[in-house]
Motif scaffolding. Structure first.
Motif, PDB file in Angstrom:
ATOM      1  N   ASP A  65      97.854   1.537  23.504  1.00 21.17           N
ATOM      2  CA  ASP A  65      99.054   1.111  22.798  1.00 21.17           C
ATOM      3  C   ASP A  65      99.914   2.344  22.546  1.00 21.17           C
ATOM      4  OD1 ASP A  65     100.853  -0.548  21.616  1.00 21.17           O
ATOM      5  OD2 ASP A  65      99.787  -0.760  19.713  1.00 21.17           O
ATOM      6  N   THR A  66     101.188   2.126  22.262  1.00 18.82           N
ATOM      7  CA  THR A  66     102.105   3.218  21.968  1.00 18.82           C
ATOM      8  C   THR A  66     102.569   3.131  20.522  1.00 18.82           C
ATOM      9  OG1 THR A  66     103.973   1.913  22.784  1.00 18.82           O
ATOM     10  CG2 THR A  66     102.915   3.423  24.345  1.00 18.82           C
ATOM     11  N   ALA A  67     102.997   4.263  19.992  1.00 16.64           N
ATOM     12  CA  ALA A  67     103.524   4.341  18.636  1.00 16.64           C
ATOM     13  C   ALA A  67     104.737   5.267  18.650  1.00 16.64           C
ATOM     14  CB  ALA A  67     102.471   4.867  17.663  1.00 16.64           C
ATOM     15  N   HIS A  68     105.640   5.028  17.732  1.00 16.18           N
ATOM     16  CA  HIS A  68     106.860   5.825  17.626  1.00 16.18           C
ATOM     17  C   HIS A  68     106.771   6.723  16.397  1.00 16.18           C
ATOM     18  CE1 HIS A  68     109.096   3.664  20.784  1.00 16.18           C
ATOM     19  NE2 HIS A  68     108.395   2.625  20.379  1.00 16.18           N
ATOM     20  N   ILE A  69     107.005   8.020  16.619  1.00 17.67           N
ATOM     21  CA  ILE A  69     106.912   9.022  15.573  1.00 17.67           C
ATOM     22  C   ILE A  69     108.305   9.600  15.324  1.00 17.67           C
ATOM     23  CG2 ILE A  69     105.870  11.231  14.921  1.00 17.67           C
ATOM     24  CD1 ILE A  69     103.521  10.548  16.708  1.00 17.67           C
ATOM     25  N   THR A  79     113.203   9.173  17.500  1.00 16.66           N
ATOM     26  CA  THR A  79     111.743   9.084  17.587  1.00 16.66           C
ATOM     27  C   THR A  79     111.277   9.500  18.979  1.00 16.66           C
ATOM     28  OG1 THR A  79     111.820   6.759  18.292  1.00 16.66           O
ATOM     29  CG2 THR A  79     111.648   7.185  15.916  1.00 16.66           C
ATOM     30  N   GLU A  81     107.518   8.900  21.597  1.00 17.58           N
ATOM     31  CA  GLU A  81     106.351   8.038  21.741  1.00 17.58           C
ATOM     32  C   GLU A  81     105.062   8.840  21.756  1.00 17.58           C
ATOM     33  OE1 GLU A  81     107.290   3.932  24.008  1.00 17.58           O
ATOM     34  OE2 GLU A  81     107.349   5.714  25.271  1.00 17.58           O
ATOM     35  N   GLU A 260      95.212  -1.118  18.262  1.00 16.04           N
ATOM     36  CA  GLU A 260      96.122  -1.378  17.141  1.00 16.04           C
ATOM     37  C   GLU A 260      95.573  -0.770  15.856  1.00 16.04           C
ATOM     38  OE1 GLU A 260      99.036  -2.871  17.194  1.00 16.04           O
ATOM     39  OE2 GLU A 260      99.054  -3.520  19.286  1.00 16.04           O
ATOM     40  N   VAL A 263      95.994   2.981  15.960  1.00 18.22           N
ATOM     41  CA  VAL A 263      97.382   3.372  15.703  1.00 18.22           C
ATOM     42  C   VAL A 263      97.630   3.449  14.201  1.00 18.22           C
ATOM     43  CG1 VAL A 263      99.768   2.583  15.859  1.00 18.22           C
ATOM     44  CG2 VAL A 263      98.339   2.578  17.885  1.00 18.22           C
ATOM     45  N   ASN A 264      97.116   2.482  13.457  1.00 18.57           N
ATOM     46  CA  ASN A 264      97.287   2.503  12.002  1.00 18.57           C
ATOM     47  C   ASN A 264      96.579   3.697  11.371  1.00 18.57           C
ATOM     48  OD1 ASN A 264      98.829   0.161  11.909  1.00 18.57           O
ATOM     49  ND2 ASN A 264      97.026  -1.152  11.825  1.00 18.57           N
ATOM     50  N   VAL A 267      98.362   7.207  13.405  1.00 20.73           N
ATOM     51  CA  VAL A 267      99.806   7.425  13.424  1.00 20.73           C
ATOM     52  C   VAL A 267     100.494   6.845  12.207  1.00 20.73           C
ATOM     53  CG1 VAL A 267     101.926   7.016  14.722  1.00 20.73           C
ATOM     54  CG2 VAL A 267      99.800   7.464  15.934  1.00 20.73           C
ATOM     55  N   ALA A 268     100.267   5.559  11.923  1.00 17.13           N
ATOM     56  CA  ALA A 268     101.085   4.873  10.927  1.00 17.13           C
ATOM     57  C   ALA A 268     100.973   5.505   9.551  1.00 17.13           C
ATOM     58  CB  ALA A 268     100.691   3.390  10.875  1.00 17.13           C
TER      59      ALA A 268
END
Length: 330
Positions: A65-69, A79, A81, A260, A263-264, A267-268
């Motif tokens: 999955d990808t996340a935006h920083i 942002t 990725e 997912e 990611v939390n 990153v999140a």
């Protein structure tokens, strides 16, 4: 972390940040040495293997999955990725495997990281390889970088999240629009059973019926927008829609839930939600490396790499350790 950061009570956060990023740089250098000294270019499999019933461990699954920083303003842009994923073996409910994370979606970084992950799982040119993602183009390219053949599967969780608002909207359907709830459930059933073409045809018919309403309404506009979003999403990823019901019955994975959750965790909370800081690409890259290693519990192992010793040819070995001459009998 106490092994690498003995002074946890640093007076400034800058000291702790610099030490943490230094560890991330050591991890990066160890990975580069492993890429250089080990052959990670796996050949394509020329012979397909028969699928063994009840043996989900034969499948190597990538959940990505990808996340935006948020990016520092002076670098331009809002942002950037980051890629977070797992590579593991086994079926649904089994451990997803070690987590990997890095900044950017560069094809070379994707390919090398995937090769290292396969090596860590004991890949030896045997077994099925499956990539499960949300349909992002950068993640779909990952399937073409792995030893072929590779199956790319669209994540069922993201499909279900686009169908669920339609099911909720059915509770407020106008009286003159009949059978809307049943048709939404049919769309969900066809997608669950891998019938993407039939699902798209039914979505088109429902959109036509909704647009026939002579009196424009907020409900009809909302329903048409949700149907259009689902239609575009399935149409773009039609080749990645599989028979999820069959995979579920076989005990195989059908969603990127482990990615997912990672990611939390990676990153999140650290980059977006709890601490809304802006990051440079290099700083985020090194910090993701450290946090992934801490979660995997192999931080001390990933900061070092022992170069494998090459066998010494026989003619050179004689010069290094010559054998003494035979004693002559008097």
């Amino acid at each position: 972390m106490a092994t690498f950061l003995p002074d946890q009570s640093a007076r400034t956060f800058t000291t702790l940040r610099n030490r943490t990023l230094a560890i991330g740089k050591r991890i990066e250098e160890a990975e580069r040495q492993q890429r250089w000294f080990e052959n990670l270019n796996y050949p394509d499999r020329t012979q397909l293997e028969l699928a063994l019933a009840g043996d989900p461990a034969s499948e190597f699954v990538f959940n990505v999955d990808t996340a935006h920083i948020p990016l520092i303003k002076r670098y331009g842009g809002r942002t950037f990725e980051a890629v977070v994923g797992h590579c593991g073996r086994g079926g649904r409910g089994d451990p997803p495997g070690p987590v990997f994370a890095f900044e950017g979606t560069h094809p070379k970084e994707l390919k090398v990281t995937a090769a290292l992950a396969l090596k860590g799982q004991g890949y030896a040119d045997r077994g099925e390889i499956t990539v499960i993602s949300d349909g992002a183009e950068c993640l779909k390219r990952l399937a073409g970088m792995l030893p072929q053949p590779v199956a790319h599967i669209l994540d069922w969780f993201h499909i279900s999240m686009k169908v669920q608002p339609l099911a909720q909207l059915a509770a407020t359907v106008p009286k003159h629009i009949s059978n809307f709830e049943n048709r939404v459930e049919k769309i969900r059933w066809r997608l669950w059973n891998g019938q993407a073409g039939r699902a798209l045809a039914l979505i088109a018919r429902v959109r036509r019926d909704v647009s026939k309403d002579t009196v424009p309404s907020i409900w009809a506009h909302r329903a048409d927008k949700l149907l259009e979003t689902l239609q575009i999403y399935i149409r773009r990823n039609k080749g990645s829609v599989v028979n999820y019901a069959e995979r579920y019955r076989d005990g195989k994975r059908v969603s990127t839930a482990p990615a997912e959750a990672s990611v939390n965790r990676l990153v999140a909370k650290r980059f977006v939600k709890k601490q809304q800081m802006r990051w440079s690409r290099t700083g985020a890259h090194y910090l993701l490396k450290v946090r992934a290693s801490v979660l995997n519990g192999d931080l001390s192992d990933r900061t070092k790499y022992e170069v494998p010793k090459q066998p010494i040819p026989g003619n050179i070995a004689r010069f290094i350790s010559p054998t003494p001459p035979l004693l002559k009998v008097a």
